[in-house]
Design an enzyme around this catalytic site. Sequence first.
Site, PDB file in Angstrom:
ATOM      1  N   CYS A   1       0.019  -5.390  -1.692  1.00  0.00           N
ATOM      2  CA  CYS A   1      -1.355  -5.351  -1.205  1.00  0.00           C
ATOM      3  C   CYS A   1      -1.854  -3.908  -1.104  1.00  0.00           C
ATOM      4  O   CYS A   1      -1.109  -2.952  -1.271  1.00  0.00           O
ATOM      5  CB  CYS A   1      -1.439  -6.035   0.148  1.00  0.00           C
ATOM      6  SG  CYS A   1      -0.559  -5.133   1.444  1.00  0.00           S
TER       7      CYS A   1
ATOM      8  N   ALA B   1      -0.089  -1.704   1.331  1.00  0.00           N
ATOM      9  CA  ALA B   1       1.190  -1.225   0.789  1.00  0.00           C
ATOM     10  C   ALA B   1       0.959   0.007  -0.089  1.00  0.00           C
ATOM     11  O   ALA B   1       1.723   0.974  -0.035  1.00  0.00           O
ATOM     12  CB  ALA B   1       1.876  -2.326  -0.021  1.00  0.00           C
TER      13      ALA B   1
ATOM     14  N   ARG C   1      11.743   1.564   0.630  1.00  0.00           N
ATOM     15  CA  ARG C   1      11.491   2.160  -0.678  1.00  0.00           C
ATOM     16  C   ARG C   1      12.439   3.337  -0.954  1.00  0.00           C
ATOM     17  O   ARG C   1      12.478   3.859  -2.037  1.00  0.00           O
ATOM     18  CB  ARG C   1      10.043   2.623  -0.701  1.00  0.00           C
ATOM     19  CG  ARG C   1       9.499   3.089  -2.030  1.00  0.00           C
ATOM     20  CD  ARG C   1       7.996   3.121  -1.905  1.00  0.00           C
ATOM     21  NE  ARG C   1       7.294   3.814  -2.930  1.00  0.00           N
ATOM     22  CZ  ARG C   1       6.553   4.900  -2.718  1.00  0.00           C
ATOM     23  NH1 ARG C   1       6.485   5.447  -1.518  1.00  0.00           N
ATOM     24  NH2 ARG C   1       5.863   5.434  -3.684  1.00  0.00           N
TER      25      ARG C   1
ATOM     26  N   HIS D   1      -3.932   2.910  -3.465  1.00  0.00           N
ATOM     27  CA  HIS D   1      -3.699   4.262  -3.986  1.00  0.00           C
ATOM     28  C   HIS D   1      -5.013   5.035  -3.979  1.00  0.00           C
ATOM     29  O   HIS D   1      -5.070   6.187  -3.549  1.00  0.00           O
ATOM     30  CB  HIS D   1      -3.214   4.233  -5.451  1.00  0.00           C
ATOM     31  CG  HIS D   1      -1.941   3.483  -5.669  1.00  0.00           C
ATOM     32  ND1 HIS D   1      -1.674   2.814  -6.831  1.00  0.00           N
ATOM     33  CD2 HIS D   1      -0.860   3.306  -4.873  1.00  0.00           C
ATOM     34  CE1 HIS D   1      -0.481   2.272  -6.768  1.00  0.00           C
ATOM     35  NE2 HIS D   1       0.036   2.540  -5.581  1.00  0.00           N
TER      36      HIS D   1
HETATM   37 FE1  CFM Z   1       3.596   5.098  -9.187  1.00  0.00          FE
HETATM   38 FE2  CFM Z   1       5.100   3.304  -9.799  1.00  0.00          FE
HETATM   39 FE3  CFM Z   1       3.506   3.122  -7.669  1.00  0.00          FE
HETATM   40 FE4  CFM Z   1       5.609   4.826  -7.712  1.00  0.00          FE
HETATM   41 FE5  CFM Z   1       7.155   2.982  -6.485  1.00  0.00          FE
HETATM   42 FE6  CFM Z   1       6.602   1.491  -8.586  1.00  0.00          FE
HETATM   43 FE7  CFM Z   1       5.073   1.301  -6.462  1.00  0.00          FE
HETATM   44 MO1  CFM Z   1       7.499   0.415  -6.389  1.00  0.00          MO
HETATM   45  S1  CFM Z   1       5.702   5.285  -9.758  1.00  0.00           S
HETATM   46  S2  CFM Z   1       3.599   5.069  -7.027  1.00  0.00           S
HETATM   47  S3  CFM Z   1       7.294   5.143  -6.417  1.00  0.00           S
HETATM   48  S4  CFM Z   1       3.034   3.081  -9.729  1.00  0.00           S
HETATM   49  S5  CFM Z   1       8.463   1.951  -7.727  1.00  0.00           S
HETATM   50  S6  CFM Z   1       6.333   1.902 -10.776  1.00  0.00           S
HETATM   51  S7  CFM Z   1       5.735  -0.222  -7.711  1.00  0.00           S
HETATM   52  S8  CFM Z   1       6.439   1.773  -4.926  1.00  0.00           S
HETATM   53  S9  CFM Z   1       2.965   1.591  -6.191  1.00  0.00           S
END
Ligand code: CFM
Length: 546
Positions: A60, A63, A94, A194
């Site tokens: 989500c 997260a 994580r 993000h």
């Molecule tokens: Fe970038 Fe990722 Fe992500 Fe990531 Fe991660 Fe991920 Fe993630 Mo899990 S590199 S920031 S450190 S998109 S592994 S492939 S899914 S937490 S949001």
Amino acid sequence: MEAMKQYPDPSRIREELVQKYPAKVAKKRTKSIVINDPESIPEVQANVRTVPGIITQRGCSYAGCKGVVLGPTRDIVNIVHGPIGCSFYAWLTRRNQTRPETPEHENYITYCFSTDMQEENVVFGGEKKLKQAIQEAYDLFHPKSIAIFSTCPVGLIGDDVHAASKEMREKLGDCNVFGFSCEGYRGVSQSAGHHIANNGVFKHMVGRNNEVKEGKFKLNLLGEYNIGGDAFEIERIFEKCGITLVASFSGNSTVGQLENSHTADLNVIMCHRSINYMGEMMETKYGIPWMKVNFVGAESTAKSLRKIAEYFDDAELKARVEEVIAEEMPKVKAIIDEIRPRTEGKTAMLFVGGSRAHHYQDLFTELGMTTVAAGYEFAHRDDYEGRHVLPNIKIDADSKNIEELKVTADPELYQPRKTEAELEALKEKGLEINGYEGMMKQMMKKSLVIDDVSHYESEKLIEIYKPDIFCAGIKEKYVVQKMGVPLKQLHSYDYGGPYTGFVGATNFYRDIDRMVNNPVWKLIKAPWEKAGNGKGTELEAAYVTQ
Ligand code: CFM
């Protein structure tokens, strides 16, 4: 790139994957399942809502904001405003690591801060409790900064985390308190979180400290969250090369670093998906160009270092980078020479996040393994097809929901690090500034690219391809392993890592060798292999019909 001759026909597989869905769902899912052609990249449907009822790997918005971008910081007290469950699942699973300079330095990563919202707060409002929590955290730790993260109920009941943060910021005086409206439902996945996090860090942190630090080649490392110590290995290499890291966004980062990050002369981006907004905004406001790099894979690490040296265009740096590569590579080569005969020709599938499904293909290539199918959980079309598609991406209602900051050049601090002519010259040398070519260009012809793969589709893929390894996360791990296929977690790395840089590459080779060559997998029978089950063994898609 050679076409895959020995593998099943991908168009037949696509049909099979969607065959059991209701017609409308099948039509929609087909747009997210494409057969790759690196020469003429097809359009992938991405960053759209998951069909209700489908088991997705996605997370989500909360997260993405709290867990992913702000979570790995070291000295910000990150308070979750919400019920306790939202915090439990954001608490260190994580495996992002921090390393304070001394044991006396602040380090809040091991704490879990939550307002522990109760029914009473949902009914009568939670702002009072939030302000109390901020005060309590301040009294206990006196942190430089406190960040507040909104979970779903906060938005539903209308608590104003921004007003509460402002009030407390003014009251406390020496603590930068700010909030995020990153309620879980804000977008179709963590990707929305993000963007919200990028906006908040940019607004409330970047540019607050103008002190220019020593260093000839200063850069920020964007989109590196130090899972399993990845950032530490990159830092080691930078240091060896004489490159100064001003700030990391955000693995092992500090308030001081982030506030000072606009004094760097280059932003290098690891994870494009989670942080490209920051790169763009810093370029517009301060004149710092950004460049996509990848430190996953020994060859990719060498390539990325050469790109950085080329950007700074300094003979001494270029020579030093070559020395470091020459020093590190023989150790990597010795290990790959030993392992590769055992991994050569094996197949992998990667369904992870928004960047690793691309980056880790480089390590599999180094092992002589083929990626037969890959996809992201929540990436956008540009992460698949390359940034040139950006002008053609449809902005839907879900994307419109997320604030786009209006950024302009800072009247005092804007200072282009390279002139237009210099940038042009770099581009002519093949250096991609402010660009990303995406995953598909690097993947083999006729490999399958699947966005937001469903649980059912993953099982079908495994049944059809029988890959030697499947890369995903904890939600998939044991289901896949019960089918006799090892699963490598590429989110938390299971217990391993770092996997970046030269040392990381060798760690990965060893871990994958151990997994794909372990005889234990042959002892497990997948459901469809069990004798006596006959016709009924086929996997079924379950859904509610009208
Ligand atoms: Fe970038 Fe990722 Fe992500 Fe990531 Fe991660 Fe991920 Fe993630 Mo899990 S590199 S920031 S450190 S998109 S592994 S492939 S899914 S937490 S949001």
